[in-house]
Scaffold this active site. Structure first.
Site, mmCIF file in Angstrom:
data_model
loop_
_atom_site.group_PDB
_atom_site.id
_atom_site.type_symbol
_atom_site.label_atom_id
_atom_site.label_comp_id
_atom_site.label_asym_id
_atom_site.label_seq_id
_atom_site.Cartn_x
_atom_site.Cartn_y
_atom_site.Cartn_z
ATOM 1 N N LYS A 22 -19.378 -9.701 51.540
ATOM 2 C CA LYS A 22 -18.406 -8.704 52.023
ATOM 3 C C LYS A 22 -18.486 -7.425 51.195
ATOM 4 C CE LYS A 22 -13.903 -8.816 50.680
ATOM 5 N NZ LYS A 22 -13.540 -7.463 50.181
ATOM 6 N N ASN A 23 -18.486 -7.576 49.873
ATOM 7 C CA ASN A 23 -18.424 -6.385 49.028
ATOM 8 C C ASN A 23 -19.737 -5.597 49.008
ATOM 9 O OD1 ASN A 23 -15.830 -7.045 48.528
ATOM 10 N ND2 ASN A 23 -16.100 -7.589 46.373
ATOM 11 N N ARG A 92 -8.613 -1.099 51.524
ATOM 12 C CA ARG A 92 -8.879 -0.111 50.464
ATOM 13 C C ARG A 92 -10.342 0.325 50.446
ATOM 14 N NH1 ARG A 92 -6.411 0.953 46.072
ATOM 15 N NH2 ARG A 92 -8.452 1.103 45.140
ATOM 16 N N CYS A 116 -1.843 -2.359 45.513
ATOM 17 C CA CYS A 116 -1.798 -3.624 46.249
ATOM 18 C C CYS A 116 -1.310 -4.686 45.280
ATOM 19 C CB CYS A 116 -3.161 -3.964 46.837
ATOM 20 S SG CYS A 116 -4.383 -4.337 45.599
ATOM 21 N N ARG A 121 -4.398 0.176 41.180
ATOM 22 C CA ARG A 121 -5.711 0.508 41.720
ATOM 23 C C ARG A 121 -5.927 1.990 42.058
ATOM 24 N NH1 ARG A 121 -7.964 -4.233 45.433
ATOM 25 N NH2 ARG A 121 -9.894 -3.418 44.597
ATOM 26 N N PRO A 122 -5.988 2.839 41.045
ATOM 27 C CA PRO A 122 -6.213 4.268 41.288
ATOM 28 C C PRO A 122 -7.652 4.550 41.734
ATOM 29 C CG PRO A 122 -6.282 3.806 38.939
ATOM 30 C CD PRO A 122 -5.933 2.505 39.614
ATOM 31 N N ILE A 123 -7.898 5.797 42.186
ATOM 32 C CA ILE A 123 -9.280 6.203 42.507
ATOM 33 C C ILE A 123 -9.669 7.448 41.697
ATOM 34 C CG2 ILE A 123 -9.429 5.158 44.815
ATOM 35 C CD1 ILE A 123 -8.982 8.072 45.915
ATOM 36 N N ASP A 124 -9.006 7.608 40.545
ATOM 37 C CA ASP A 124 -9.267 8.804 39.726
ATOM 38 C C ASP A 124 -10.742 8.922 39.334
ATOM 39 O OD1 ASP A 124 -8.545 6.414 38.263
ATOM 40 O OD2 ASP A 124 -8.682 7.594 36.423
ATOM 41 N N LEU A 125 -11.405 7.793 39.087
ATOM 42 C CA LEU A 125 -12.813 7.869 38.663
ATOM 43 C C LEU A 125 -13.712 8.302 39.828
ATOM 44 C CD1 LEU A 125 -12.895 4.648 36.446
ATOM 45 C CD2 LEU A 125 -12.820 7.019 35.646
ATOM 46 N N ASP A 307 -12.852 -11.849 40.929
ATOM 47 C CA ASP A 307 -12.664 -12.377 42.289
ATOM 48 C C ASP A 307 -12.766 -13.905 42.358
ATOM 49 O OD1 ASP A 307 -12.195 -9.873 43.244
ATOM 50 O OD2 ASP A 307 -14.123 -9.621 44.249
ATOM 51 N N VAL A 329 -9.934 -7.194 34.117
ATOM 52 C CA VAL A 329 -10.285 -6.207 35.145
ATOM 53 C C VAL A 329 -9.018 -5.735 35.883
ATOM 54 C CG1 VAL A 329 -11.695 -5.710 37.182
ATOM 55 C CG2 VAL A 329 -12.584 -7.205 35.391
ATOM 56 N N ARG A 399 -9.955 -11.755 55.887
ATOM 57 C CA ARG A 399 -10.589 -10.524 55.423
ATOM 58 C C ARG A 399 -11.902 -10.831 54.710
ATOM 59 N NH1 ARG A 399 -7.590 -7.946 51.245
ATOM 60 N NH2 ARG A 399 -9.633 -7.002 51.131
HETATM 61 C C1 UD1 Z 1 -14.313 -4.030 43.820
HETATM 62 C C2 UD1 Z 1 -14.280 -5.199 44.767
HETATM 63 C C3 UD1 Z 1 -13.182 -6.181 44.378
HETATM 64 C C4 UD1 Z 1 -13.348 -6.600 42.923
HETATM 65 C C5 UD1 Z 1 -13.454 -5.374 42.024
HETATM 66 C C6 UD1 Z 1 -13.765 -5.736 40.581
HETATM 67 C C7 UD1 Z 1 -15.071 -4.267 46.855
HETATM 68 C C8 UD1 Z 1 -14.771 -3.929 48.276
HETATM 69 N N1 UD1 Z 1 -14.054 -4.709 46.121
HETATM 70 O O1 UD1 Z 1 -13.077 -3.327 43.946
HETATM 71 O O2 UD1 Z 1 -13.284 -7.327 45.228
HETATM 72 O O3 UD1 Z 1 -12.230 -7.372 42.534
HETATM 73 O O4 UD1 Z 1 -14.498 -4.497 42.481
HETATM 74 O O5 UD1 Z 1 -14.936 -6.464 40.503
HETATM 75 O O6 UD1 Z 1 -16.201 -4.192 46.420
HETATM 76 N N2 UD1 Z 1 -10.112 1.745 38.233
HETATM 77 C C9 UD1 Z 1 -9.577 2.930 37.712
HETATM 78 N N3 UD1 Z 1 -9.874 4.104 38.343
HETATM 79 C C10 UD1 Z 1 -10.673 4.161 39.445
HETATM 80 C C11 UD1 Z 1 -11.226 2.973 39.955
HETATM 81 C C12 UD1 Z 1 -10.929 1.784 39.322
HETATM 82 O O7 UD1 Z 1 -8.844 2.910 36.731
HETATM 83 O O8 UD1 Z 1 -10.914 5.263 39.962
HETATM 84 C C13 UD1 Z 1 -9.800 0.466 37.566
HETATM 85 C C14 UD1 Z 1 -9.162 -0.549 38.505
HETATM 86 O O9 UD1 Z 1 -7.772 -0.374 38.597
HETATM 87 C C15 UD1 Z 1 -9.557 -1.850 37.829
HETATM 88 C C16 UD1 Z 1 -10.956 -1.542 37.304
HETATM 89 O O10 UD1 Z 1 -11.035 -0.120 37.200
HETATM 90 O O11 UD1 Z 1 -8.701 -2.122 36.735
HETATM 91 C C17 UD1 Z 1 -12.098 -2.041 38.167
HETATM 92 O O12 UD1 Z 1 -11.849 -1.663 39.526
HETATM 93 P P1 UD1 Z 1 -13.037 -1.366 40.552
HETATM 94 O O13 UD1 Z 1 -14.317 -1.887 39.999
HETATM 95 O O14 UD1 Z 1 -12.997 0.079 40.933
HETATM 96 O O15 UD1 Z 1 -12.589 -2.214 41.810
HETATM 97 P P2 UD1 Z 1 -12.935 -1.870 43.313
HETATM 98 O O16 UD1 Z 1 -14.231 -1.169 43.363
HETATM 99 O O17 UD1 Z 1 -11.765 -1.243 43.987
#
Ligand code: UD1
Length: 420
Positions: A22-23, A92, A116, A121-125, A307, A329, A399
């Site tokens: 899936k991922n 997401r 969630c 779960r921010p997207i700042d990066l 996961d 994580v 899902r």
């Molecule tokens: C992906 C996977 C999810 C898995 C996760 C970690 C998909 C569709 N989903 O989610 O199943 O549990 O990787 O292996 O592939 N973070 C920030 N800022 C950001 C982005 C992330 O602080 O901009 C933090 C997150 O809150 C978390 C950590 O970084 O604590 C890792 O998250 P991330 O690897 O981004 O998870 P996803 O890519 O959303």
């Protein structure tokens, strides 16, 4: 509302076919936006998230046709650059159209994903990466707007407080593929799903080096094309079925997997006294000798995957002594614990750690699924428990697990889906 009913106490035995990841498939589907052409992608799992990504591509103007586990995706007529709230709020991972839309149209508008149950779960990066490639980023009405007439490669450090980001790395990599010059992503995610996306992009004509390492170098090009591609198998689905075997005292062989993707998980199982056997594309695990408690810490790949944390916690309830789970994580990813307590587990949570006292005999109960992997954990708990477990709100499980009750039934489980 549908629910899953499990009658516990049966040892699961046999072989199970693992579906596509899936991922891996979700960002790969998004990457087809990059170049207007026709793509043929196989080993696509039949999942709700995949259907959501298909709908999103169709909203953007693509045509998606499915033939068994192969999708033919035609992105020649994609003419929109907006991922609406209605789609992003249900999945997401929709956010991974951001990079490809920006690269193709010089702009993208994506609903800002909310938190969630597993955390904020921010997207700042992701946005930092887009900014560093030269995009302007703004927020309005809950939407993120990114805009650039000219993306330009550079060195981007993409680590955050919790390490690298999987979808953030995917997004920046997809935008950088068409940027001018060289982009170096430092502290990139090393997950096999990121490597699979990278391999897909390379097949499309991208120049990417360092996949699977923390430093990925991308040299931009406009010379991309549609391709045929086969997605990697789902290591999290595989781990879940292996656990179904050892939790119930049986032995399950997962086939069509990449054993190397499961290394940290298999190592953890063998530390508890399980015997692992593996071939080129299969793995089998079963209990042997005296079981031992375990300490695990979830980490970015190749560490123990977050996961599989919830499902592993169920296994730990069957081991003697005190096992410790540390979540590095998603520190709040413990929603399953409260439900497991209702089934008789002895678990104490303290911040990002859970202490699991065992062995305990789980007892069937009505429980509530809170997210995808927590739902799988409750199914595993139901397989082990005495009596009947009813798992409500199971739409989460669809899902990410293709035909879970069919696959478990083939292994001997007494499991069925019912309408409430
Ligand atoms: C992906 C996977 C999810 C898995 C996760 C970690 C998909 C569709 N989903 O989610 O199943 O549990 O990787 O292996 O592939 N973070 C920030 N800022 C950001 C982005 C992330 O602080 O901009 C933090 C997150 O809150 C978390 C950590 O970084 O604590 C890792 O998250 P991330 O690897 O981004 O998870 P996803 O890519 O959303």
């Amino acid at each position: 509302m549908k629910k899953i009913v499990v009658e516990g106490g049966v040892s699961l035995k046999g072989e199970v076919q693992i579906s596509g990841s899936k991922n891996a498939v979700l960002p790969i589907m998004a990457a087809t936006i990059l170049c207007p052409d026709i793509y043929r992608i196989s080993r696509i799992p039949d999942l709700r998230d995949v259907r959501t990504m298909s709908s999103l591509l169709e909203i953007l103007g693509a045509r998606v046709e499915s033939k068994g586990d192969t999708f033919i995706i035609d992105t020649r007529d994609v003419n929109k650059w907006e991922a609406p709230y209605e789609v992003v709020s249900t999945m997401r991972a929709s956010v991974c159209v951001l990079g490809p839309l920006l690269a193709r149209f010089g702009r993208a508008k994506v609903s800002y994903p909310g938190g969630c149950v597993i955390g904020t779960r921010p997207i700042d990066l992701h946005l930092k990466g887009m900014r560093m490639l030269g995009a302007q980023v703004s927020m309005e009405d809950g939407y993120v707007y990114v805009k650039s007439s000219h993306l330009k490669g550079r060195r981007i450090y993409l680590g955050g407080a919790f390490g690298p980001t999987v979808l953030g790395t995917a997004n920046v990599m997809m935008a950088a593929v068409k940027a001018e010059g060289e982009t170096i992503i430092e502290n990139a995610a090393c997950e096999p799903e990121v490597v699979d996306l990278g391999n897909f992009l390379v097949k499309m004509g991208a120049d990417i080096k360092g996949l699977g390492s923390p430093t990925i170098t991308i040299r931009g090009t406009c010379d991309l094309r549609g391709v045929d591609y086969r997605v990697i198998p789902d290591r999290i689905e595989a781990g879940t079925y292996i656990l179904a075997g050892v939790i119930t005292g049986g032995e399950v062989r997962v086939k069509d997997v990449v054993p190397a993707h499961l290394s940290s998980f298999l190592d953890a199982l063998s530390t508890t006294g399980c015997k692992i056997e593996e071939g080129e594309d299969w793995v089998m695990a079963f209990r042997e000798g005296n079981p031992l408690p375990l300490q695990i810490t979830t980490l970015p790949y190749p560490g123990f995957p977050t996961d599989l944390q919830a499902q592993m916690t169920v296994y730990l309830t069957t081991l003697p002594g005190i096992s410790i789970v540390q979540e590095r994580v998603f520190p709040d990813r413990f929603m399953h614990v409260a439900e497991l307590l209702r089934m008789g587990a002895k678990i104490m949570r303290e911040g990002p750690k859970a202490f699991v006292m065992g062995p305990t005999q789980l007892i069937g109960a009505p429980v509530m699924a809170s997210d995808l992997r927590a739902s799988a954990a409750l199914v595993l708990a139901g397989l082990k428990a005495r009596g009947k477990t009813v798992i409500n709100r199971i739409y989460h499980i669809d899902r990410g697990y293709e035909g879970i009750e069919k696959k478990l039934s083939l292994l001997g489980a007494k499991i069925r889906r019912e309408e409430e």
